[in-house]
Design a protein around this motif. Structure first.
Motif, PDB file in Angstrom:
ATOM      1  N   PRO A  11       0.815  -1.224   0.000  1.00  0.00           N
ATOM      2  CA  PRO A  11       0.000   0.000   0.000  1.00  0.00           C
ATOM      3  C   PRO A  11       0.847   1.272   0.000  1.00  0.00           C
ATOM      4  O   PRO A  11       1.965   1.286   0.503  1.00  0.00           O
ATOM      5  N   TYR A  12       0.278   2.319  -0.589  1.00  0.00           N
ATOM      6  CA  TYR A  12       0.910   3.640  -0.542  1.00  0.00           C
ATOM      7  C   TYR A  12      -0.140   4.709  -0.814  1.00  0.00           C
ATOM      8  O   TYR A  12      -1.191   4.446  -1.391  1.00  0.00           O
ATOM      9  N   LEU A  13       0.152   5.910  -0.376  1.00  0.00           N
ATOM     10  CA  LEU A  13      -0.632   7.103  -0.701  1.00  0.00           C
ATOM     11  C   LEU A  13       0.325   8.186  -1.154  1.00  0.00           C
ATOM     12  O   LEU A  13       1.389   8.365  -0.575  1.00  0.00           O
ATOM     13  N   GLU A  14      -0.068   8.914  -2.170  1.00  0.00           N
ATOM     14  CA  GLU A  14       0.697  10.070  -2.622  1.00  0.00           C
ATOM     15  C   GLU A  14      -0.211  11.287  -2.500  1.00  0.00           C
ATOM     16  O   GLU A  14      -1.262  11.344  -3.125  1.00  0.00           O
ATOM     17  N   LEU A  15       0.196  12.243  -1.654  1.00  0.00           N
ATOM     18  CA  LEU A  15      -0.595  13.445  -1.417  1.00  0.00           C
ATOM     19  C   LEU A  15       0.088  14.636  -2.070  1.00  0.00           C
ATOM     20  O   LEU A  15       1.269  14.886  -1.830  1.00  0.00           O
ATOM     21  N   SER A  16      -0.661  15.348  -2.901  1.00  0.00           N
ATOM     22  CA  SER A  16      -0.135  16.530  -3.580  1.00  0.00           C
ATOM     23  C   SER A  16      -1.009  17.725  -3.239  1.00  0.00           C
ATOM     24  O   SER A  16      -2.188  17.576  -2.912  1.00  0.00           O
ATOM     25  N   LEU A  17      -0.424  18.923  -3.315  1.00  0.00           N
ATOM     26  CA  LEU A  17      -1.166  20.143  -3.014  1.00  0.00           C
ATOM     27  C   LEU A  17      -2.119  20.481  -4.149  1.00  0.00           C
ATOM     28  O   LEU A  17      -1.790  20.300  -5.321  1.00  0.00           O
ATOM     29  N   GLY A  18      -3.279  21.006  -3.789  1.00  0.00           N
ATOM     30  CA  GLY A  18      -4.220  21.510  -4.775  1.00  0.00           C
ATOM     31  C   GLY A  18      -3.879  22.947  -5.121  1.00  0.00           C
ATOM     32  O   GLY A  18      -3.095  23.603  -4.440  1.00  0.00           O
ATOM     33  N   SER A  19      -4.484  23.449  -6.166  1.00  0.00           N
ATOM     34  CA  SER A  19      -4.186  24.816  -6.605  1.00  0.00           C
ATOM     35  C   SER A  19      -5.024  25.857  -5.883  1.00  0.00           C
ATOM     36  O   SER A  19      -4.674  27.026  -5.858  1.00  0.00           O
ATOM     37  N   ASP A  20      -6.148  25.449  -5.306  1.00  0.00           N
ATOM     38  CA  ASP A  20      -7.019  26.405  -4.621  1.00  0.00           C
ATOM     39  C   ASP A  20      -6.525  26.648  -3.199  1.00  0.00           C
ATOM     40  O   ASP A  20      -6.252  25.719  -2.464  1.00  0.00           O
ATOM     41  N   LYS A  21      -6.430  27.912  -2.829  1.00  0.00           N
ATOM     42  CA  LYS A  21      -6.059  28.286  -1.459  1.00  0.00           C
ATOM     43  C   LYS A  21      -7.325  28.751  -0.747  1.00  0.00           C
ATOM     44  O   LYS A  21      -8.141  29.462  -1.312  1.00  0.00           O
ATOM     45  N   THR A  22      -7.494  28.333   0.494  1.00  0.00           N
ATOM     46  CA  THR A  22      -8.643  28.746   1.266  1.00  0.00           C
ATOM     47  C   THR A  22      -8.240  28.893   2.732  1.00  0.00           C
ATOM     48  O   THR A  22      -7.375  28.170   3.211  1.00  0.00           O
ATOM     49  N   ALA A  23      -8.867  29.820   3.405  1.00  0.00           N
ATOM     50  CA  ALA A  23      -8.576  30.036   4.824  1.00  0.00           C
ATOM     51  C   ALA A  23      -9.183  28.925   5.674  1.00  0.00           C
ATOM     52  O   ALA A  23      -8.795  28.739   6.815  1.00  0.00           O
ATOM     53  N   GLU A  24     -10.116  28.167   5.093  1.00  0.00           N
ATOM     54  CA  GLU A  24     -10.788  27.112   5.834  1.00  0.00           C
ATOM     55  C   GLU A  24      -9.842  25.956   6.180  1.00  0.00           C
ATOM     56  O   GLU A  24      -9.992  25.295   7.187  1.00  0.00           O
ATOM     57  N   TYR A  25      -8.847  25.722   5.321  1.00  0.00           N
ATOM     58  CA  TYR A  25      -7.915  24.624   5.505  1.00  0.00           C
ATOM     59  C   TYR A  25      -6.491  25.144   5.616  1.00  0.00           C
ATOM     60  O   TYR A  25      -6.118  26.086   4.955  1.00  0.00           O
ATOM     61  N   GLU A  26      -5.678  24.473   6.448  1.00  0.00           N
ATOM     62  CA  GLU A  26      -4.256  24.792   6.505  1.00  0.00           C
ATOM     63  C   GLU A  26      -3.598  24.380   5.193  1.00  0.00           C
ATOM     64  O   GLU A  26      -2.762  25.090   4.665  1.00  0.00           O
ATOM     65  N   GLN A  27      -3.954  23.194   4.702  1.00  0.00           N
ATOM     66  CA  GLN A  27      -3.507  22.686   3.411  1.00  0.00           C
ATOM     67  C   GLN A  27      -4.603  21.790   2.867  1.00  0.00           C
ATOM     68  O   GLN A  27      -5.398  21.234   3.619  1.00  0.00           O
ATOM     69  N   ALA A  28      -4.633  21.626   1.549  1.00  0.00           N
ATOM     70  CA  ALA A  28      -5.593  20.733   0.915  1.00  0.00           C
ATOM     71  C   ALA A  28      -5.027  20.292  -0.416  1.00  0.00           C
ATOM     72  O   ALA A  28      -4.178  20.969  -0.998  1.00  0.00           O
ATOM     73  N   GLY A  29      -5.495  19.159  -0.890  1.00  0.00           N
ATOM     74  CA  GLY A  29      -5.010  18.689  -2.177  1.00  0.00           C
ATOM     75  C   GLY A  29      -5.646  17.386  -2.587  1.00  0.00           C
ATOM     76  O   GLY A  29      -6.727  17.018  -2.131  1.00  0.00           O
ATOM     77  N   PHE A  30      -4.939  16.683  -3.439  1.00  0.00           N
ATOM     78  CA  PHE A  30      -5.439  15.449  -4.027  1.00  0.00           C
ATOM     79  C   PHE A  30      -4.580  14.277  -3.598  1.00  0.00           C
ATOM     80  O   PHE A  30      -3.396  14.436  -3.312  1.00  0.00           O
ATOM     81  N   LEU A  31      -5.206  13.106  -3.552  1.00  0.00           N
ATOM     82  CA  LEU A  31      -4.452  11.911  -3.216  1.00  0.00           C
ATOM     83  C   LEU A  31      -4.689  10.836  -4.263  1.00  0.00           C
ATOM     84  O   LEU A  31      -5.752  10.750  -4.857  1.00  0.00           O
TER      85      LEU A  31
END
Length: 129
Positions: free
Chosen positions: A40-60
């Motif tokens: 098993p593995y997960l690869e987490l990358s940053l999304g292009s949208d910035k929002t104050a609601e999240y410290e960071q967000a992206g796609f996996l």
């Protein structure tokens, strides 16, 4: 004065070099299964949208060792959560599908503890990069 400037420059360089190698936050590849079978593995990358609601967000993206997984991740107040997870549903002999239960996780150093929707640990993945 020249010694002070040289010392200051050396300290700044040392801090820059040491911070470059330090992996922080959830972004990166977790698990030994990247490009291998049945791990098993997960690869987490940053999304292009910035929002104050999240410290960071992206796609996996990832795999339980057989089935592909895709979705989104969010970091809020240090808590990692996964959303809109989907995956293939192939039957693979000898593969434990624990990663398909992922709803979030906690990071402690270079270890991601994956948790289910009840907040219970279902497995761990070591940081690969």
């Amino acid at each position: 004065m020249k010694r002070l400037a040289a010392l200051t420059g050396s300290l700044l360089l040392a801090l820059t070099i040491s911070s470059c190698g330090a992996a922080t936050g959830p972004v990166g590849t977790w698990g030994e299964g990247y490009n291998t079978d049945k791990q098993p593995y997960l690869e987490l990358s940053l999304g292009s949208d910035k929002t104050a609601e999240y410290e960071q967000a992206g796609f996996l993206t990832g795999s339980d060792g057989c089935n592909r997984i895709t979705g989104q991740w969010f970091l809020v107040q240090g808590k990692l959560s996964f959303s809109q997870l989907s995956g293939t549903q192939m039957a693979c002999e000898g593969v434990d599908p624990w990663l398909m239960k992922a709803a979030g996780g906690e990071i402690d150093g270079d270890v991601l503890t994956v948790k289910d929707s009840a907040g219970l640990p279902v497995g761990t993945l070591d940081r690969r990069n």
